[in-house]
Design an enzyme around this catalytic site. Structure first.
Site, PDB file in Angstrom:
ATOM      1  N   ALA A  70       0.850  -1.185   0.000  1.00 15.88           N
ATOM      2  CA  ALA A  70       0.000   0.000   0.000  1.00 15.88           C
ATOM      3  C   ALA A  70       0.892   1.243   0.000  1.00 15.88           C
ATOM      4  CB  ALA A  70      -0.921  -0.014   1.204  1.00 15.88           C
ATOM      5  N   GLY A 115       0.171  -5.102   0.601  1.00 15.70           N
ATOM      6  CA  GLY A 115      -1.008  -5.115  -0.251  1.00 15.70           C
ATOM      7  C   GLY A 115      -0.776  -5.794  -1.583  1.00 15.70           C
ATOM      8  N   GLU A 118      -1.259  -9.376  -0.932  1.00 14.72           N
ATOM      9  CA  GLU A 118      -2.693  -9.583  -0.732  1.00 14.72           C
ATOM     10  C   GLU A 118      -3.460  -9.522  -2.048  1.00 14.72           C
ATOM     11  OE1 GLU A 118      -3.568  -7.796   3.642  1.00 14.72           O
ATOM     12  OE2 GLU A 118      -2.439  -6.495   2.297  1.00 14.72           O
ATOM     13  N   GLU A 138       3.779  -5.658   7.421  1.00 17.51           N
ATOM     14  CA  GLU A 138       3.020  -4.603   8.099  1.00 17.51           C
ATOM     15  C   GLU A 138       3.379  -4.430   9.570  1.00 17.51           C
ATOM     16  OE1 GLU A 138       0.478  -5.799   4.570  1.00 17.51           O
ATOM     17  OE2 GLU A 138       1.745  -6.836   6.038  1.00 17.51           O
TER      18      GLU A 138
END
Length: 264
Positions: A70, A115, A118, A138
C-alpha cells in the site's frame, strides 16, 4: 476482441481475443496501491465483469514490482477510522477480484509485499518469476495486514506458515513461495507472461460456464462444512448439465473432435 481501455492512469488494461491483461503501471512507485490505483482496479474489473467476451484475466506489474504494498505516504496520516475505511475499501476491491466469475491469474514479476501480496492472494492462480519476492511486512510499520492477508494467506498456506510470515515480516523468495504453496509455478522472468498466457489458454479452451461455476463452488465451499459444500457442488453441476456447452463438450469427446464452446 482486441483493444485497450485508455481512460485509466495507474493501470493499463488490454484485451486480446478472450483474455484481459491488467498491468499495474506506477513503476516509479513500485506500483504501490494508493487510492487512485485501487479505484482504477475496481473500474477495470467492473469492465471485465460486464464484458461477456472476456473469459479470463492476467494481472501483472510494470518494472521491478508486482506491487510493493500500500502507499505508506498516504496511510501515515490515517487514524483509527480513516484506517478502517481504507482497509474496508481495499478489501472490497480485492473481494470483487476474488469473486469475479472468470479465472484470474497473477503473473508476479517482482516484489509482492503487503497489499501487493494480498492482491496476488485474491487471484485464483499465482505464477511467479524467479525474481518474485513475497511478504507481509506490516507489523514492522505498526499495523497488521488489512487487505485480506490475515485471512487469505492462512487459508492458502496454513496457520503456522502464515503466522511466521506475518509475525516476522520477513520476505520469501519465489522458491520458498512454491515450496509452501503460496504460488503454483515459478518460471524464468523472460517467460512469465508467456507461461501465464499458456495456462490461461488451457483454461479458456474449456467451457466458460463450467469454469465459472467450478470457481463459485470452490470459493463458496471453502466457507462451508463438507455436507453443505457437496450440496452446493451438486446444484451447480445440475446447472452445467442443462447448458449447450455440455452437449457440445460430450458430443465432441464422443466424436473425437475438438469442442467449440459458445458459453451458453
Amino acid at each position: 476482441m482486441d483493444g485497450r481501455v485508455n481512460h485509466l492512469k495507474n493501470i493499463a488494461l488490454h484485451v486480446e481475443d478472450t483474455v484481459a491483461t491488467v498491468m499495474l503501471n506506477r513503476p516509479d512507485a513500485l506500483n504501490a496501491l494508493d487510492g487512485t490505483t485501487l479505484r482504477e482496479l475496481e473500474q477495470g474489473f467492473a469492465y471485465i465483469r460486464d464484458d461477456k467476451e472476456i473469459y479470463g484475466v492476467i494481472i501483472t506489474g510494470s518494472g521491478r514490482a508486482f506491487a510493493a504494498g500500500a502507499d505508506i505516504g498516504q496511510m501515515q496520516e490515517y487514524r483509527t477510522w480513516e484506517g478502517r475505511a481504507y482497509a474496508a475499501y481495499a478489501q472490497e476491491v480485492f473481494s470483487r477480484i476474488e469473486s469475479l466469475e472468470k479465472p484470474v491469474i497473477a503473473a508476479v514479476n517482482g516484489y509482492a509485499l503487503g497489499g501487493g501480496c494480498e492482491l496476488a492472494l485474491s487471484c485464483d492462480i499465482r505464477i511467479a518469476s524467479e525474481k518474485a519476492v513475497f511478504g507481509q511486512p506490516e507489523a514492522a510499520l505498526g499495523v497488521i495486514p488489512c487487505f485480506g492477508g490475515t485471512q487469505r494467506l492462512t487459508r492458502l498456506i496454513g496457520q503456522g506458515k502464515a503466522k511466521e510470515l506475518i509475525f516476522t515480516g520477513r520476505k520469501a523468495g519465489a522458491s520458498e513461495a512454491l515450496e509452501i504453496g503460496l504460488v503454483n509455478k515459478v518460471v524464468p522472468p523472460e517467460r512469465l507472461i508467456e507461461e501465464a498466457g499458456a495456462m490461461m489458454r488451457l483454461i479458456t479452451a474449456n467451457a466458460p460456464i463450467a469454469v465459472r461455476l467450478a470457481k463459485t463452488a470452490i470459493n463458496y465451499g471453502m466457507d462451508m462444512d463438507l455436507r453443505s459444500g457437496l450440496e452446493l457442488e451438486k446444484n451447480l453441476a445440475a446447472i452445467t448439465f442443462g447448458t449447450e456447452d455440455k452437449q457440445e463438450g460430450m458430443s465432441a469427446f464422443l466424436g473425437k473432435r475438438d469442442a467449440d464452446f459458445g458459453g451458453c
